[in-house]
Design an enzyme around this catalytic site. Structure first.
Site, short mmCIF file in Angstrom:
data_model
loop_
_atom_site.label_atom_id
_atom_site.label_comp_id
_atom_site.label_asym_id
_atom_site.label_seq_id
_atom_site.Cartn_x
_atom_site.Cartn_y
_atom_site.Cartn_z
N HIS A 117 0.85 -1.18 0.00
CA HIS A 117 0.00 0.00 0.00
C HIS A 117 0.89 1.24 0.00
O HIS A 117 2.10 1.18 0.27
CB HIS A 117 -0.92 -0.01 1.22
CG HIS A 117 -1.99 -1.05 1.13
ND1 HIS A 117 -2.96 -1.23 2.09
CD2 HIS A 117 -2.23 -2.00 0.18
CE1 HIS A 117 -3.76 -2.23 1.75
NE2 HIS A 117 -3.34 -2.71 0.60
N GLU A 148 1.27 3.82 1.93
CA GLU A 148 1.97 4.20 3.15
C GLU A 148 3.24 3.37 3.37
O GLU A 148 4.31 3.89 3.70
CB GLU A 148 1.04 4.04 4.37
CG GLU A 148 -0.21 4.89 4.28
CD GLU A 148 -1.41 4.15 3.66
OE1 GLU A 148 -2.54 4.39 4.09
OE2 GLU A 148 -1.17 3.33 2.74
N SER A 208 -19.55 2.71 -39.76
CA SER A 208 -19.22 3.57 -38.62
C SER A 208 -17.72 3.80 -38.45
O SER A 208 -17.30 4.45 -37.49
CB SER A 208 -19.76 2.94 -37.33
OG SER A 208 -19.20 1.65 -37.11
#
Length: 371
Positions: free
Chosen positions: A58, A60, A176
């Site tokens: 993480h 931190e 398209s």
């Protein structure tokens, strides 16, 4: 400048850096949030970090791991409330306390029931000064996908289409390619790199035979999902032929068992879901997608699928790529089919709308009002 104003300006500077760092994890952390962290002591940045990919450290812990000096008494700036539970990684609150961090400045609250204020409480109970809601708007803007997914268990759905200035997604003949230019199409691939899955209907596969991959350097292919109630898609389509290379799912309601076996033999997954008048129940599909830990879907389908998703309230964001061209034609298709709304005041409305120029084309996008 008064000292208090100077401190506030420094805080904003460090949190802006944390927000910028968080963006580096975009498209790699799903279904986890993107998070950035900065550790500062005596006006000097000791370490920075971000959540790089699902399962990795993480933010931190990444920032602490990048510190070479003593962190005792330092301040941590983090865009999301630190976790306090064991998941793929141990609690970040433990690492913060062990590092001697004395002040933590947090941007967004974490709505995950396993956190939801508990991380803040753990830090405060252990003598850490915690400030919350700092630059909340900027930090919240990092994680609309995570917030929606963790609260509902369903994916965040982006409805995407390209159209001409007169609202056509194809000419009267059905052609398209291409409505928009290369810059707009590159932007689409950037989105495929960000969102966990891409969804189309069987009609789009039959008409365009798309690959639905991310064609950008170091890009990540989204999981490809086809809403195909009877499994009518050709086994010679690009999606089926490349299913062993890119995860490909066909969502069906009333499939022939022989067809199911043929698709699975070619590496496709087939989800047999509840039907709704012979068609795949889209609520059931979204629940299944969420259960697979796919937190987001960009829908690149046709007008019928677009209407069905809107009608059921399953869309969170709309992205309309608009080309300064006119196709005309009463029979030429528009982006949204179905019955439509009865009166103007019943329209689906967007908020927080932005317009981005893309080398002659424009991207207009916004959030469905009420989401």
């Amino acid at each position: 400048m008064p000292e208090a104003e100077n401190i506030a300006a420094q805080d904003r500077s460090y949190m802006r850096l944390a927000v910028k760092l968080a963006e580096h994890g975009r498209g790699r952390t799903n279904p986890n949030p993107v998070v950035g962290a900065v550790i500062v002591k005596d006006g000097r940045v000791l370490g920075v970090g971000y959540h790089a990919r699902y399962g990795d450290l993480h933010a931190e812990r990444a920032a602490l791991g990048n510190c070479t000096d003593d962190t005792s008494g330092a301040t941590l700036y983090v865009t999301l409330e630190p976790c306090c539970h064991h998941g793929n990684q141990p609690p970040c609150t433990d690492a913060i306390l062990q590092a001697g961090i004395k002040r933590v400045v947090i941007g967004s609250d974490d709505p995950n029931p396993l956190v939801a204020g508990q991380g803040i409480r753990v830090l405060r109970d252990n003598g850490v000064t915690v400030e919350t809601g700092f630059m909340r708007e900027e930090c919240d803007a990092l994680n609309p996908v995570f917030f929606h997914y963790i609260r509902t268990g369903k994916p965040y759905v982006v409805l995407k289409y390209a159209m001409t200035l007169d609202g056509k997604i194809a000419t009267r003949s059905g052609a398209s390619k291409w409505i928009t230019g290369e810059a707009a199409r590159r932007h689409v691939h950037q989105n495929r790199n960000i969102y966990a899955a891409v969804l189309v209907g069987a009609g789009t596969v039959a008409a365009d035979d798309p690959a639905l991959t991310c064609r950008m350097e170091n890009g990540r292919n989204p999981v490809r999902i086809v809403c195909d109630s009877t499994l009518r898609t050709s086994t010679d389509s690009q999606l089926v032929r490349t299913a062993r290379d890119v995860r490909t799912i066909f969502a069906a309601a009333t499939p022939d068992p022989v067809r199911v076996a043929a698709f699975r033999e070619r590496g496709c997954e087939v989800w047999e879901l509840p039907g709704d008048a012979g068609r795949v129940n889209l609520n059931a599909l979204m629940e299944r997608i969420g259960a697979e830990k796919l937190d987001s879907v960009i829908c690149e389908g046709g007008a019928a699928l677009n209407w069905s998703l809107l009608r059921l309230g399953l869309v969170q964001r709309v992205q309309a790529y608009i080309a300064p061209k006119l196709f005309g034609g009463a029979e030429a298709k528009s982006p949204i089919a179905g019955d439509g709304i009865e009166t103007p005041d019943g329209a689906f409305r967007l908020r927080d709308v932005t317009v981005t120029p893309l080398d002659g084309d424009f991207l207009m996008e916004g959030i469905l009002d009420g989401d």
